[in-house]
Design a protein around this motif. Structure first.
Motif, short mmCIF file in Angstrom:
data_model
loop_
_atom_site.label_atom_id
_atom_site.label_comp_id
_atom_site.label_asym_id
_atom_site.label_seq_id
_atom_site.Cartn_x
_atom_site.Cartn_y
_atom_site.Cartn_z
N ARG A 23 0.83 -1.21 0.00
CA ARG A 23 0.00 0.00 0.00
C ARG A 23 0.87 1.26 0.00
NH1 ARG A 23 -5.42 1.13 2.20
NH2 ARG A 23 -5.38 3.18 3.12
N LEU A 54 -3.35 -4.75 -4.56
CA LEU A 54 -3.66 -3.41 -4.08
C LEU A 54 -5.17 -3.18 -4.17
CD1 LEU A 54 -0.73 -1.54 -5.83
CD2 LEU A 54 -1.06 -1.74 -3.37
N HIS A 58 -8.85 1.90 -2.82
CA HIS A 58 -7.74 2.73 -2.33
C HIS A 58 -6.99 3.36 -3.51
CE1 HIS A 58 -4.43 4.25 -0.01
NE2 HIS A 58 -3.57 3.53 -0.70
#
Ligand code: FES
Length: 161
Positions: A23, A54, A58
């Motif tokens: 991240r 991932l 986000h």
């Protein structure tokens, strides 16, 4: 088969190994993708999720939070100008007007495929070089009208004739 291609794939994997968590590698990963493709496509987000784990929400949040990342196609040369007071007091306005003239002329001649786009940014961090602009990654300091003419001709010599 990867949507990134071998070179970019290796670069992304390098970033993911270098950072403590996947991240936390998101910013350099997105920069690398954008450097190669010009913008971050839905299939890039999907591969970041399915292959590299991932979280797609986000990734989208990061792209939409930072102005620097683009989630739509962009023109070949993106000009960013500083909208801050120092640059305006030291002559940004005529230079911006000149860029707009060039863009309008190019758009009239070439339609939506004109080579340049223009957007404002808060301080570009080089106030002693005001007025400051960026053409893609090249920083232009003391951007006078003459300098703008030379610069745009350098980037797109054939379309500006
Ligand atoms: S005020 Fe323009 S770069 Fe800082």
């Amino acid at each position: 088969m990867s949507v990134f291609g071998d070179g970019l794939k290796a670069e992304i994997e390098g970033f993911l190994k270098r950072y403590e968590t996947r991240r936390s590698a998101i910013l350099p990963v997105l920069h690398a993708i954008q450097d190669v493709h010009g913008w971050i496509k839905p299939e890039h987000i999907e591969e970041l999720h399915t292959v590299y784990g991932l979280d797609r929400v986000h990734v989208k949040e990061v792209i939409t939070f930072y102005d620097i990342y683009k989630d739509k196609p962009v023109r070949k040369f993106q000009i960013r100008y500083c909208k801050n007071i120092t640059c305006h007091m030291l002559g940004a306005r005529p230079a911006i007007a000149r860029i707009r003239e060039h863009i309008a002329a190019l758009d009239a001649a070439h339609g939506e495929d004109g080579a340049f786009s223009l957007e404002e940014f808060p301080c570009l961090g080089k106030c002693d070089g005001a007025p400051v602009m960026l053409v893609n990654k090249e920083r232009v300091e003391h951007a006078t009208v003459d300098k703008i003419d030379q610069l745009l001709t350098k980037y797109a010599p054939t379309v500006l004739r």
